[in-house]
Design a protein around this motif. Structure first.
Motif, short mmCIF file in Angstrom:
data_model
loop_
_atom_site.label_atom_id
_atom_site.label_comp_id
_atom_site.label_asym_id
_atom_site.label_seq_id
_atom_site.Cartn_x
_atom_site.Cartn_y
_atom_site.Cartn_z
N HIS A 1 0.79 -1.22 0.00
CA HIS A 1 0.00 0.00 0.00
C HIS A 1 0.83 1.29 0.00
O HIS A 1 0.26 2.38 -0.03
CB HIS A 1 -0.94 0.01 1.21
CG HIS A 1 -2.07 -0.95 1.09
ND1 HIS A 1 -1.91 -2.31 1.28
CD2 HIS A 1 -3.38 -0.76 0.80
CE1 HIS A 1 -3.07 -2.91 1.11
NE2 HIS A 1 -3.98 -2.01 0.80
N GLY A 2 2.14 1.16 0.05
CA GLY A 2 2.97 2.35 0.06
C GLY A 2 3.07 2.97 1.44
O GLY A 2 2.51 2.47 2.42
N VAL A 3 3.79 4.08 1.52
CA VAL A 3 4.01 4.80 2.77
C VAL A 3 3.39 6.19 2.67
O VAL A 3 3.80 7.00 1.84
CB VAL A 3 5.52 4.91 3.08
CG1 VAL A 3 5.75 5.72 4.35
CG2 VAL A 3 6.16 3.53 3.21
N MET A 4 2.37 6.44 3.46
CA MET A 4 1.72 7.75 3.51
C MET A 4 1.36 8.27 2.10
O MET A 4 1.68 9.40 1.73
CB MET A 4 2.59 8.77 4.25
CG MET A 4 2.61 8.57 5.75
SD MET A 4 3.73 9.69 6.64
CE MET A 4 3.14 11.28 6.13
N GLY A 5 0.73 7.40 1.31
CA GLY A 5 0.25 7.82 0.00
C GLY A 5 1.23 7.65 -1.14
O GLY A 5 0.89 7.94 -2.30
N SER A 6 2.43 7.19 -0.87
CA SER A 6 3.42 6.99 -1.93
C SER A 6 3.10 5.73 -2.73
O SER A 6 2.25 4.93 -2.35
CB SER A 6 4.83 6.89 -1.33
OG SER A 6 4.95 5.70 -0.55
N THR A 7 3.80 5.55 -3.82
CA THR A 7 3.60 4.36 -4.66
C THR A 7 3.94 3.10 -3.88
O THR A 7 5.02 3.02 -3.26
CB THR A 7 4.50 4.43 -5.91
OG1 THR A 7 4.21 5.64 -6.63
CG2 THR A 7 4.26 3.23 -6.81
N PRO A 8 3.05 2.10 -3.88
CA PRO A 8 3.39 0.83 -3.22
C PRO A 8 4.69 0.27 -3.78
O PRO A 8 4.94 0.31 -4.99
CB PRO A 8 2.19 -0.07 -3.57
CG PRO A 8 1.06 0.88 -3.77
CD PRO A 8 1.68 2.09 -4.42
N TRP A 9 5.51 -0.24 -2.89
CA TRP A 9 6.82 -0.72 -3.31
C TRP A 9 6.71 -1.85 -4.33
O TRP A 9 7.61 -2.02 -5.16
CB TRP A 9 7.62 -1.18 -2.09
CG TRP A 9 7.99 -0.06 -1.16
CD1 TRP A 9 7.76 1.27 -1.33
CD2 TRP A 9 8.66 -0.19 0.10
NE1 TRP A 9 8.24 2.00 -0.28
CE2 TRP A 9 8.79 1.14 0.63
CE3 TRP A 9 9.14 -1.26 0.84
CZ2 TRP A 9 9.40 1.37 1.86
CZ3 TRP A 9 9.75 -1.02 2.06
CH2 TRP A 9 9.88 0.28 2.57
#
Length: 443
Positions: A117-125
């Motif tokens: 799900h990513g970190v704080m809205g970032s692209t999921p890894w």
């Protein structure tokens, strides 16, 4: 004591014959001892058994804020449990979420959530071509296992007595957006027992990562795990959350801790500390993941320890049992190996391990010979990502679990194996046309 590298071939052969005889004698004793993990001893576990007397069928099961701990509710932990874990980590209670019984589970969840799900809205890894993690070495094998499980590339960073090589850390994170995190055991590190210096902590707080979703995974597992009661023998660690806030990087750290080596391993209370923005994202996931963690266990721990002074008093009892074991191992290493040129070791003020550096190319064989004679140690290479120590030199010594009598036998055998394997290595060098000096200590 004469360095083994200065011995002639004839002297090495004579020493090898004696060591081989001694080794066969030890093998004949039928030892079966375990020094593979940093586990509390039976005596340490027995010391805390009265925690089970704190709550019973007649106990008041209502928390300080009026929560019935037997029922649903309070997703992120009892307020008094937050204060308990905040004291252990040296942070503010409002920055804490209480989880279940193990901090390793929280670390796994943090990486898993970032992957999916990513970190704080970032692209999921998982949608990125490449994801990398920095791994100070030697380090904790279970950290490396998590990132390896998710297919994350691990990049090693050398450890120093002040912490990871920060020149290298700063360079790597600032230049490579695919580097998303770093594993850290900042106090009494596993396995060397080093504590990060104030300068190192401040440099971490002031990192300028290329990746906006870069996170420091700050595993503060040994925050109160001193071996000595005297303050001058207790390492101090600068608190990183407040340092990150000062540096304008409030969201860069996930800090983890538990009571696993305070109360009971795998049956304690675990927590994460971070910024409010990070905690808000974590709570959103928790509402889907769980109804709430074990509040009865949280209440049990709070009432048993009462306050931070109670925790420190309990840890002094742990230290009283552990300290003689560490000192016994260090005494044997000093008496038997100092000046021989075939080993170096750390002398920690706390934590659960001693880190040993053998001659290059010897660690696996030393551990194998120990096992053959009845003493199981942490696998050589385990303190490096993918189980590969490029110098084959680091061995993690875990003195805590065996009884004093077992520990004496195990340490004597370990030293014997170090000597025997080192002599064999030096003789190999002679056979290859060397002069006995080319195989130096690692690091």
């Amino acid at each position: 004591m004469k360095a083994y590298q200065e011995l002639s071939r004839e002297e090495l052969l004579s020493l090898k014959a004696k060591l081989e005889k001694d080794y066969e004698d030890v093998k004949g004793k039928g030892l079966k001892l375990d020094m593979s993990r940093g586990k509390p001893s039976v005596a340490q576990l027995e010391m805390g058994m009265d925690i089970f007397d704190v709550l019973n069928s007649q106990s008041d099961m209502i928390s300080r804020e009026g929560v019935d701990v037997r029922n649903y509710g309070v997703l992120d932990g009892l307020s008094e449990a937050k204060h308990m874990m905040a004291n252990i980590m040296g942070v503010q209670a409002e920055n804490v979420i209480i989880y279940g019984n193990a901090s390793l589970n929280i670390m796994y969840d943090a990486v898993s959530s970032a992957v999916t799900h990513g970190v704080m809205g970032s692209t999921p890894w998982c949608r990125l071509d490449k994801v990398k993690f920095l791994c100070p070495v030697p380090g904790y094998d279970r950290h490396f296992a998590i990132t390896q499980y998710f297919g994350i590339e691990m990049i090693t960073v050398p450890m120093t007595p002040q912490g990871p090589d920060m020149d290298l850390v700063e360079k790597l994170v600032s230049e490579d957006e695919s580097i998303k995190g770093i594993w850290c055991v900042p106090k009494y590190s596993n396995p060397q027992g080093y504590t990060y210096s104030d300068e190192t902590v401040r440099r971490f707080a002031n990192l300028k990562p290329a990746a906006k979703d870069f996170r420091i995974f700050w595993d503060n597992a040994y925050s109160v795990h001193h071996l000595y009661d005297e303050e001058e023998r207790q390492d101090q660690l600068l608190e990183i959350l407040s340092e990150c806030e000062k540096a304008g990087n409030p969201d860069m750290v996930y800090e983890f801790a538990s009571t696993s080596k305070i109360s009971f391993s795998g049956a304690g209370v675990a927590a994460i500390a971070s910024s409010q923005k990070n905690l808000e994202c974590i709570r959103k996931a928790l509402t889907i993941q769980t109804i709430g963690y074990d509040k009865i266990n949280q209440l049990r721990h709070v009432r048993y320890f009462k306050d931070f002074e109670g925790i420190k008093a309990h840890m002094r009892k742990h230290a009283a049992l552990m300290r003689p074991k560490f000192e016994a191992v260090l005494k044997v290493l000093e008496e038997e190996l100092a000046g021989t040129g075939i080993g170096e070791w750390t002398r920690p003020n706390g934590g659960y391990f001693i880190s040993f550096e053998s001659m290059e190319g010897c660690a696996k064989e030393i551990v194998a010979k120990c096992k053959e004679a009845g003493v199981t140690m942490t696998g050589a290479g385990a303190t490096y990502p993918y189980g590969r120590d490029p110098r084959d030199s680091n061995i993690r010594i875990a003195p805590t679990y065996p009884s004093p009598e077992e520990l004496a036998l195990a340490t004597d055998l370990f030293v014997l194996c170090v000597k025997l394997v080192s002599v064999e290595k030096l003789l190999e060098n002679y056979a290859g046309g060397g002069n006995g000096f080319s195989d130096r200590l690692a690091g």
